[in-house]
Design a protein around this motif. Sequence first.
Motif, PDB file in Angstrom:
ATOM      1  N   ASN A  51       0.800  -1.223   0.000  1.00 13.27           N
ATOM      2  CA  ASN A  51       0.000   0.000   0.000  1.00 13.27           C
ATOM      3  C   ASN A  51       0.836   1.278   0.000  1.00 13.27           C
ATOM      4  O   ASN A  51       0.272   2.383   0.027  1.00 13.27           O
ATOM      5  N   LEU A  52       2.154   1.154  -0.031  1.00  9.28           N
ATOM      6  CA  LEU A  52       3.014   2.334   0.058  1.00  9.28           C
ATOM      7  C   LEU A  52       2.730   3.369  -1.033  1.00  9.28           C
ATOM      8  O   LEU A  52       2.667   4.572  -0.734  1.00  9.28           O
ATOM      9  N   PRO A  53       2.555   2.991  -2.298  1.00  8.22           N
ATOM     10  CA  PRO A  53       2.215   4.011  -3.304  1.00  8.22           C
ATOM     11  C   PRO A  53       0.894   4.724  -3.010  1.00  8.22           C
ATOM     12  O   PRO A  53       0.769   5.938  -3.238  1.00  8.22           O
ATOM     13  N   LEU A  54      -0.081   3.979  -2.483  1.00  9.56           N
ATOM     14  CA  LEU A  54      -1.360   4.589  -2.128  1.00  9.56           C
ATOM     15  C   LEU A  54      -1.205   5.545  -0.945  1.00  9.56           C
ATOM     16  O   LEU A  54      -1.867   6.586  -0.886  1.00  9.56           O
ATOM     17  N   VAL A  55      -0.333   5.193  -0.012  1.00 11.69           N
ATOM     18  CA  VAL A  55      -0.049   6.082   1.120  1.00 11.69           C
ATOM     19  C   VAL A  55       0.506   7.408   0.616  1.00 11.69           C
ATOM     20  O   VAL A  55       0.112   8.487   1.079  1.00 11.69           O
ATOM     21  N   ALA A  56       1.410   7.343  -0.357  1.00 12.80           N
ATOM     22  CA  ALA A  56       1.991   8.562  -0.923  1.00 12.80           C
ATOM     23  C   ALA A  56       0.913   9.434  -1.556  1.00 12.80           C
ATOM     24  O   ALA A  56       0.908  10.658  -1.388  1.00 12.80           O
ATOM     25  N   VAL A  57      -0.017   8.809  -2.271  1.00 18.29           N
ATOM     26  CA  VAL A  57      -1.116   9.563  -2.891  1.00 18.29           C
ATOM     27  C   VAL A  57      -1.984  10.218  -1.816  1.00 18.29           C
ATOM     28  O   VAL A  57      -2.381  11.377  -1.938  1.00 18.29           O
ATOM     29  N   CYS A  58      -2.258   9.480  -0.749  1.00 21.92           N
ATOM     30  CA  CYS A  58      -3.073  10.021   0.346  1.00 21.92           C
ATOM     31  C   CYS A  58      -2.394  11.201   1.038  1.00 21.92           C
ATOM     32  O   CYS A  58      -3.065  12.087   1.587  1.00 21.92           O
ATOM     33  N   LEU A  59      -1.060  11.197   1.020  1.00 16.19           N
ATOM     34  CA  LEU A  59      -0.315  12.260   1.702  1.00 16.19           C
ATOM     35  C   LEU A  59      -0.131  13.510   0.839  1.00 16.19           C
ATOM     36  O   LEU A  59       0.391  14.517   1.319  1.00 16.19           O
ATOM     37  N   LEU A  60      -0.550  13.463  -0.410  1.00 17.93           N
ATOM     38  CA  LEU A  60      -0.386  14.630  -1.293  1.00 17.93           C
ATOM     39  C   LEU A  60      -1.017  15.904  -0.724  1.00 17.93           C
ATOM     40  O   LEU A  60      -0.411  16.979  -0.808  1.00 17.93           O
ATOM     41  N   PRO A  61      -2.217  15.859  -0.139  1.00 16.94           N
ATOM     42  CA  PRO A  61      -2.810  17.102   0.394  1.00 16.94           C
ATOM     43  C   PRO A  61      -2.087  17.665   1.620  1.00 16.94           C
ATOM     44  O   PRO A  61      -2.311  18.824   1.985  1.00 16.94           O
ATOM     45  N   VAL A  62      -1.238  16.857   2.246  1.00 22.05           N
ATOM     46  CA  VAL A  62      -0.609  17.291   3.503  1.00 22.05           C
ATOM     47  C   VAL A  62       0.359  18.441   3.282  1.00 22.05           C
ATOM     48  O   VAL A  62       0.370  19.408   4.056  1.00 22.05           O
ATOM     49  N   GLY A  63       1.182  18.364   2.226  1.00 25.85           N
ATOM     50  CA  GLY A  63       2.179  19.407   1.980  1.00 25.85           C
ATOM     51  C   GLY A  63       1.581  20.799   1.851  1.00 25.85           C
ATOM     52  O   GLY A  63       1.964  21.719   2.591  1.00 25.85           O
ATOM     53  N   PRO A  64       0.632  21.009   0.923  1.00 24.27           N
ATOM     54  CA  PRO A  64       0.010  22.329   0.805  1.00 24.27           C
ATOM     55  C   PRO A  64      -0.709  22.776   2.071  1.00 24.27           C
ATOM     56  O   PRO A  64      -0.696  23.963   2.407  1.00 24.27           O
TER      57      PRO A  64
END
Length: 227
Positions: A51-64
């Motif tokens: 699930n690591l690639p999906l975790v990265a996608v889920c974390l995309l909103p965190v940076g902004p």
Amino acid sequence: MSTQTWREFGDGPLSRAAASVYTLLVVGLLLALATLPGLVPLLLLGRDASNLPLVAVCLLPVGPAVSAALYALHHQRPDLTDLRPAARFRQGYRANLPQVLRIWTPLLLWLTVIAVNLTHLSVAAVPSGWAVPLIGVGVGVVLVGANALVIASLFTFRTRDVLRLALYFLVRTPAVTAGTILLLAAAVALTVLFSEALLALLAVLFVLAYLRIGTPMIDLVRKDFTG
């Protein structure tokens, strides 16, 4: 009530404390709302390497979202008569979004590649000793990204200049680097021992600590690299 009276009311220690609490509550709420699209599916994902690639996608909103929170907290005024944390959060989000995504997206990509490699060393028949340099590269990427996120949130530079400054300040401000490592370790420990939900609940306090830790770097950037 006269303007003078309002100004005096807004300048007292209790008023400043109330302004800080109000700002934290508002920014914390907006931070949670901005990360919600990724947080909900993240909580539903199992803790499995696949699930690591999906975790990265889920974390995309965190940076902004973190960038907007940094901007709002940095520009807060300790005056009850001039509180606009929500407006500053929105302003920081809109202004920083393109720059932050140019930093945050490659950061997540790099970390995902490193994490996938770490979890598949045995499958690839790679000696376990390779984990050490991979972890070292991952820590370096995170620290450069952490500095870059602060700089991009509060200043206007080209992306490549932001990254150069972020790398430069790893050495120039060792106290900031050490503080960031400790803060990230605390965030990871909180997530592992409890859950991502608790980290999300306390996110605004982590962002405030992140901002305070980065103050020496922020001051040097303003002094040495802005007009």
